[in-house]
Design a protein around this motif. Structure first.
Motif, PDB file in Angstrom:
ATOM      1  N   THR B  70       0.944  -1.344   0.244  1.00 56.42           N
ATOM      2  CA  THR B  70      -0.005  -0.086   0.100  1.00 56.42           C
ATOM      3  C   THR B  70       0.911   1.220  -0.189  1.00 56.42           C
ATOM      4  N   ILE B  71       0.509   2.146  -0.882  1.00 54.46           N
ATOM      5  CA  ILE B  71       1.487   3.445  -0.903  1.00 54.46           C
ATOM      6  C   ILE B  71       0.390   4.443  -0.725  1.00 54.46           C
ATOM      7  N   ILE B  72       0.485   5.325   0.049  1.00 50.40           N
ATOM      8  CA  ILE B  72      -0.463   6.523   0.547  1.00 50.40           C
ATOM      9  C   ILE B  72       0.619   7.877   0.532  1.00 50.40           C
ATOM     10  N   GLU B  73       0.054   8.535  -0.679  1.00 50.05           N
ATOM     11  CA  GLU B  73       0.861   9.772  -1.067  1.00 50.05           C
ATOM     12  C   GLU B  73       0.085  10.813  -0.922  1.00 50.05           C
ATOM     13  N   LEU B 118       7.616  -0.925   6.736  1.00 43.66           N
ATOM     14  CA  LEU B 118       6.889   0.461   6.834  1.00 43.66           C
ATOM     15  C   LEU B 118       8.142   1.370   6.336  1.00 43.66           C
ATOM     16  N   GLN B 119       7.772   2.166   5.287  1.00 43.84           N
ATOM     17  CA  GLN B 119       8.861   3.432   4.864  1.00 43.84           C
ATOM     18  C   GLN B 119       7.938   4.632   4.877  1.00 43.84           C
ATOM     19  N   THR B 128       3.870  13.788   1.851  1.00 45.43           N
ATOM     20  CA  THR B 128       4.344  12.582   2.713  1.00 45.43           C
ATOM     21  C   THR B 128       3.920  11.458   2.117  1.00 45.43           C
ATOM     22  N   THR B 129       4.878  10.491   2.162  1.00 46.75           N
ATOM     23  CA  THR B 129       4.627   9.152   1.271  1.00 46.75           C
ATOM     24  C   THR B 129       4.540   7.912   2.305  1.00 46.75           C
ATOM     25  N   VAL B 130       3.678   7.239   2.498  1.00 43.32           N
ATOM     26  CA  VAL B 130       3.885   5.989   3.469  1.00 43.32           C
ATOM     27  C   VAL B 130       3.632   5.090   2.442  1.00 43.32           C
ATOM     28  N   LYS B 131       4.789   3.863   2.706  1.00 42.12           N
ATOM     29  CA  LYS B 131       4.681   2.866   1.797  1.00 42.12           C
ATOM     30  C   LYS B 131       4.594   1.534   3.051  1.00 42.12           C
ATOM     31  N   MET B 132       3.697   0.585   2.766  1.00 37.42           N
ATOM     32  CA  MET B 132       3.378  -0.448   3.873  1.00 37.42           C
ATOM     33  C   MET B 132       3.247  -1.658   2.991  1.00 37.42           C
ATOM     34  N   VAL B 133       3.766  -2.757   3.650  1.00 40.05           N
ATOM     35  CA  VAL B 133       3.767  -4.315   3.181  1.00 40.05           C
ATOM     36  C   VAL B 133       3.494  -5.070   4.157  1.00 40.05           C
ATOM     37  N   ASN B 134       2.279  -5.944   3.859  1.00 35.82           N
ATOM     38  CA  ASN B 134       1.957  -6.991   4.835  1.00 35.82           C
ATOM     39  C   ASN B 134       2.227  -8.427   3.866  1.00 35.82           C
ATOM     40  N   TYR B 135       2.897  -9.378   4.743  1.00 36.05           N
ATOM     41  CA  TYR B 135       2.697 -10.902   3.772  1.00 36.05           C
ATOM     42  C   TYR B 135       1.510 -11.508   4.580  1.00 36.05           C
TER      43      TYR B 135
END
Ligand SMILES: Nc1ncnc2c1ncn2[C@@H]1O[C@H](COP(=O)(O)OP(=O)(O)OP(=O)(O)O)[C@@H](O)[C@H]1O
Ligand SMILES: [Mg+2]
Lengths: 114, 136
Positions: B70-73, B118-119, B128-135
């Motif tokens: 997920t990328i929230i920009e 999380l980045q 602001t850019t939030v990048k999240m990865v879930n496996y």
């Protein structure tokens, strides 16, 4: 504790589908802060709150909370009720303060999160 | 599968649209409920942050076989000190945001807790850019 028992204890009006009346809650959490509700990972939780807006229902949806008691005589809007019904969330409206509602439920055996 | 959403800053009724949709989709895909809850909580916190702190934002979600990215920009004030913002209790939320039941400074730490990766990148005064990865 059965949801119907909660509503009886709190003299609360229950707004939800009939089949939901029978489900159980084990743990109670009293808060007006949705930020804190989102940090919990507890099942079978009853949320007791005076924060009465659409975001309360959204928060319950995301946190898998299926029962909410609104205290201090707060009334859910039709928009809130529609969203709650869509997600199988039971709403109760109690005329009591958060302190009184929590105290009654604690006495009746509802457990705290911590 | 790809999902896209846009969010307007200040409009609290919109916060939750993406998370609600993602929850439905992941349920249909048969993802583990605990995993779904983490993903949805993190996404909801991020959505609320755009509504609470920024002007507008875009959400891009990519669902793959084994993970969700997920990328929230957003366009907004940005975060001057990300390490500080990550601390529990740090908040610059307005009175209006607090009146909605948010603004306790718990969101970013909660996102961290509920994601595998999380980045956060930010340009002060811009985005602001939030990048999240879930496996799964
Ligand atoms: N998208 C964003 N744009 C600008 N600033 C942000 C953004 N997201 C977070 N911040 C900054 O980081 C702080 C901490 O964010 P965090 O989500 O942890 O807490 P909060 O949103 O203030 O309150 P809560 O999440 O508990 O409701 C915010 O108060 C804000 O200053
Ligand atoms: Mg936040």
């Amino acid at each position: 504790m059965k949801i119907s028992e909660v509503s009886k204890l709190l003299c609360a009006k229950m707004i939800c589908d009939h089949q939901l009346h029978a489900f159980d809650v084990e743990i109670g959490y009293s808060s007006d802060l949705m930020s804190d509700v989102l940090t919990l990972d507890t099942d079978n939780l009853l949320l007791i709150t005076g924060m009465c807006n659409l975001q309360t229902i959204r928060t319950a949806e995301m946190a898998d909370v299926h029962a909410i008691v609104f205290v201090r005589n707060k009334k859910a809007s039709t928009e809130m009720i529609a969203l709650a019904k869509e997600h199988g969330i039971c709403i109760m409206e109690s005329p009591f303060t958060m302190f009184k509602a929590s105290g009654l439920l604690f006495n009746a055996g509802l457990k705290p999160v911590y | 599968m790809e999902l896209n959403f846009s969010i307007e800053g200040g409009d609290f009724t919109q916060a939750g649209q993406a998370s609600s949709r993602v929850k439905k989709v992941l349920k249909q895909l048969g993802v583990d409920p605990k995993c779904i809850k983490s993903i949805v909580i993190a996404l909801y916190e991020a959505e609320v942050n755009v509504v609470a702190h920024a002007h507008r934002g875009q959400i891009r979600i990519q669902i793959e076989k084994d993970k969700i990215i997920t990328i929230i920009e957003d366009e907004g004030p940005g975060i001057p000190d990300i390490a500080l913002a990550m601390q529990e209790g740090f908040s610059t939320a307005s009175k209006k945001v607090r009146e909605m039941g948010f603004g306790a400074g718990m969101g970013l730490p909660n996102i961290k807790k509920n994601t595998n990766e999380l980045q956060i990148d930010s340009v002060v005064g811009e985005s602001t850019t939030v990048k999240m990865v879930n496996y799964f």
